[in-house]
Design an enzyme around this catalytic site. Structure first.
Site, PDB file in Angstrom:
ATOM      1  N   HIS A  87      -0.122   4.556  -2.044  1.00 28.01           N
ATOM      2  CA  HIS A  87      -0.157   5.904  -1.385  1.00 28.01           C
ATOM      3  C   HIS A  87       0.838   6.840  -1.939  1.00 28.01           C
ATOM      4  O   HIS A  87       0.542   8.091  -2.063  1.00 28.01           O
ATOM      5  CB  HIS A  87      -0.076   5.649   0.076  1.00 28.01           C
ATOM      6  CG  HIS A  87      -1.213   5.299   1.010  1.00 28.01           C
ATOM      7  ND1 HIS A  87      -1.397   5.638   2.273  1.00 28.01           N
ATOM      8  CD2 HIS A  87      -2.042   4.295   0.535  1.00 28.01           C
ATOM      9  CE1 HIS A  87      -2.578   5.296   2.325  1.00 28.01           C
ATOM     10  NE2 HIS A  87      -2.818   4.343   1.478  1.00 28.01           N
TER      11      HIS A  87
ATOM     12  N   VAL B 283      -0.677  10.610  -5.004  1.00 30.32           N
ATOM     13  CA  VAL B 283      -0.239  11.674  -4.407  1.00 30.32           C
ATOM     14  C   VAL B 283       0.948  12.217  -5.273  1.00 30.32           C
ATOM     15  O   VAL B 283       2.016  11.791  -5.171  1.00 30.32           O
ATOM     16  CB  VAL B 283       0.049  11.800  -3.083  1.00 30.32           C
ATOM     17  CG1 VAL B 283       0.190  13.395  -2.598  1.00 30.32           C
ATOM     18  CG2 VAL B 283      -1.021  11.077  -2.064  1.00 30.32           C
TER      19      VAL B 283
ATOM     20  N   ARG C 263       0.801  -1.230  -0.032  1.00 34.18           N
ATOM     21  CA  ARG C 263       0.056   0.110   0.237  1.00 34.18           C
ATOM     22  C   ARG C 263       0.822   1.339  -0.044  1.00 34.18           C
ATOM     23  O   ARG C 263       0.412   2.155  -0.479  1.00 34.18           O
ATOM     24  CB  ARG C 263      -0.806  -0.188   1.169  1.00 34.18           C
ATOM     25  CG  ARG C 263      -2.014  -1.019   0.913  1.00 34.18           C
ATOM     26  CD  ARG C 263      -3.302  -1.040   2.025  1.00 34.18           C
ATOM     27  NE  ARG C 263      -2.723  -1.679   3.288  1.00 34.18           N
ATOM     28  CZ  ARG C 263      -2.792  -2.946   3.467  1.00 34.18           C
ATOM     29  NH1 ARG C 263      -3.395  -3.404   2.438  1.00 34.18           N
ATOM     30  NH2 ARG C 263      -2.489  -3.386   4.457  1.00 34.18           N
TER      31      ARG C 263
ATOM     32  N   ASN D  34      -1.590   8.086   5.958  1.00 33.75           N
ATOM     33  CA  ASN D  34      -0.264   7.448   6.047  1.00 33.75           C
ATOM     34  C   ASN D  34       0.191   7.052   7.420  1.00 33.75           C
ATOM     35  O   ASN D  34       1.470   6.288   7.611  1.00 33.75           O
ATOM     36  CB  ASN D  34       0.816   8.154   5.370  1.00 33.75           C
ATOM     37  CG  ASN D  34       0.599   8.181   3.998  1.00 33.75           C
ATOM     38  OD1 ASN D  34      -0.047   7.300   3.094  1.00 33.75           O
ATOM     39  ND2 ASN D  34       0.831   9.496   3.267  1.00 33.75           N
TER      40      ASN D  34
ATOM     41  N   SER E   1       7.716  10.486  -3.219  1.00 34.64           N
ATOM     42  CA  SER E   1       7.435  11.714  -2.256  1.00 34.64           C
ATOM     43  C   SER E   1       6.826  11.063  -0.911  1.00 34.64           C
ATOM     44  O   SER E   1       7.149  11.861   0.113  1.00 34.64           O
ATOM     45  CB  SER E   1       6.447  12.758  -2.800  1.00 34.64           C
ATOM     46  OG  SER E   1       5.176  12.070  -3.331  1.00 34.64           O
TER      47      SER E   1
ATOM     48  N   HIS F 229      -6.811  -5.557  -0.088  1.00 30.41           N
ATOM     49  CA  HIS F 229      -7.128  -5.636   1.150  1.00 30.41           C
ATOM     50  C   HIS F 229      -7.271  -7.070   1.656  1.00 30.41           C
ATOM     51  O   HIS F 229      -7.364  -7.505   2.930  1.00 30.41           O
ATOM     52  CB  HIS F 229      -8.556  -4.855   1.554  1.00 30.41           C
ATOM     53  CG  HIS F 229      -8.531  -3.418   1.410  1.00 30.41           C
ATOM     54  ND1 HIS F 229      -9.750  -2.904   1.294  1.00 30.41           N
ATOM     55  CD2 HIS F 229      -7.398  -2.698   1.252  1.00 30.41           C
ATOM     56  CE1 HIS F 229      -9.052  -1.381   1.191  1.00 30.41           C
ATOM     57  NE2 HIS F 229      -7.986  -1.405   1.167  1.00 30.41           N
ATOM     58  N   THR F 230      -6.807  -8.087   0.820  1.00 30.87           N
ATOM     59  CA  THR F 230      -6.760  -9.443   1.120  1.00 30.87           C
ATOM     60  C   THR F 230      -5.476  -9.876   2.052  1.00 30.87           C
ATOM     61  O   THR F 230      -5.447 -10.742   2.588  1.00 30.87           O
ATOM     62  CB  THR F 230      -6.725 -10.424  -0.092  1.00 30.87           C
ATOM     63  OG1 THR F 230      -6.676 -11.755   0.342  1.00 30.87           O
ATOM     64  CG2 THR F 230      -5.250  -9.983  -0.841  1.00 30.87           C
TER      65      THR F 230
ATOM     66  N   ASP G  24      -4.985 -13.814  -1.832  1.00 28.11           N
ATOM     67  CA  ASP G  24      -5.798 -14.835  -2.386  1.00 28.11           C
ATOM     68  C   ASP G  24      -7.169 -14.054  -2.650  1.00 28.11           C
ATOM     69  O   ASP G  24      -7.260 -12.994  -2.618  1.00 28.11           O
ATOM     70  CB  ASP G  24      -6.095 -16.037  -1.383  1.00 28.11           C
ATOM     71  CG  ASP G  24      -6.651 -15.349   0.038  1.00 28.11           C
ATOM     72  OD1 ASP G  24      -7.207 -14.322   0.164  1.00 28.11           O
ATOM     73  OD2 ASP G  24      -6.140 -16.419   1.132  1.00 28.11           O
TER      74      ASP G  24
END
Length: 330
Positions: free
Chosen positions: A70, A74, A66, A96, A80, A194-195, A257
């Site tokens: 993120h 941005v 992630r 963050n 950055s 999000h797994t 998964d």
């Protein structure tokens, strides 16, 4: 006549330069072979460090994946998010604060600097790490494109303005992804990340207590959340708890998964942004498709969307810089 020819030639030059700028902005100047001659051992070097880290700390996989997301949302994929000036840079924006693993990026960058100093950008390191942690968690692989350069600007406010909230509804999600050049399908595919990983209770506690804002704590949960799932979440997150970590994909949060889609289809997605995927016919159809375990299809889609994300607003050529240390500009 001569003046006309000069004017046309000048016009063609402008069009040519505009096309170059467009291609760079959309990542088309990136290539998997960018470091073929200047840093031939780059991929091996990064993978070696990542595999070592993941063998002892697999829970860092989700946050590191992630982190790339993120970063790209941005100012584009320019590293950055790694710049570190307390309370001023993106790293200190509320979305963050829950990201872990910045020290791992520093570790990878140090290893890369040893084999090819001053050559590889922090933005490219982030992109490669995101792929390698996904693979380490039994997820798909893809050919990472390289050639990004690092940005010199990073602000809290820009992160707050561009990163999508876990409380977002489907309209906000679709608008936010469309603004970055993504399709509705990309939205659902990347939500599938999000797994893996965990979340602080603060990101979904509002769904468990006093959801309507009427001051009722115990019997006022989000009606879109499976009522049988609510007590399980409440047993982990008490009213007002902001710090406890909860698995986003219970039972397989260390494995990439399809379980995420099964959970969302059963109204057990952890965030309001997860539940929102059922509020649109196109996103709902994709969720239900992969709830039926189309692993090969999802893995291909995820790889494609990650490559696409890695092209957002990149700096190339002489733009930006190649940072020696990822936390500060040269």
């Amino acid at each position: 006549m001569a003046t006309s020819r000069v004017s046309k030639h000048f016009l063609f030059q402008l069009i040519f330069l505009a096309l170059i700028a467009f291609n760079r902005a959309n990542g088309r100047s990136l290539t998997p072979d960018f470091y073929k001659h200047t840093c031939p051992n780059l991929v091996y070097t990064i993978k070696t460090v990542v595999d070592e880290v993941m063998s002892v700390a697999p829970t860092l996989g989700g946050p590191l994946m992630r982190m790339h997301f993120h970063d790209c949302f941005v100012r584009g994929c320019d590293g950055s998010v790694l710049l570190d000036t307390p309370n001023k840079t993106e790293k200190y924006a509320i979305p963050n604060l829950s990201i872990r693993g910045f020290q791992i990026i520093d570790k990878v960058k140090t290893a890369v600097e040893k084999v090819c100093p001053g050559i590889v950008s922090c933005a490219d390191v982030l992109a490669a790490v995101a792929r390698d942690v996904t693979v380490a968690l039994n997820g798909p692989s893809w050919e990472v494109e390289f050639g990004r350069r690092d940005g010199r600007v990073s602000t809290v406010n820009e992160a707050l303005a561009n990163l999508l909230s876990p409380f977002a509804n489907i309209s906000t999600l679709k608008q936010g992804f469309q603004a970055k050049g993504f399709s509705v399908k990309d939205l659902v595919v990347l939500s599938g990340g999000h797994t893996v990983g965990t979340s602080h209770c603060s990101a979904f506690n509002n769904r468990l207590y006093n959801f309507t804002g009427k001051g009722i704590q115990n019997d006022d949960a989000d009606p879109t959340l499976d009522y049988e799932y609510v007590p399980k979440l409440k047993s982990k997150c008490k009213f007002g708890d902001r710090n406890t970590l909860v698995e986003m994909d219970p039972g397989s949060f260390k494995t990439f998964d399809l379980s995420y889609f099964s959970l969302v289809a059963k109204r057990r997605g952890l965030f309001q942004s997860d539940a929102a995927l059922l509020d649109d016919s196109e996103t709902r159809a994709y969720v239900k498709l992969h709830a039926l375990k189309d692993k090969a299809g999802f893995f291909k889609d995820f790889a494609d969307s990650m490559i696409k994300m890695g092209r957002i607003g990149v700096l190339t050529g002489t733009q930006g810089e190649i940072r020696k240390v990822c936390t500060k500009v040269n």
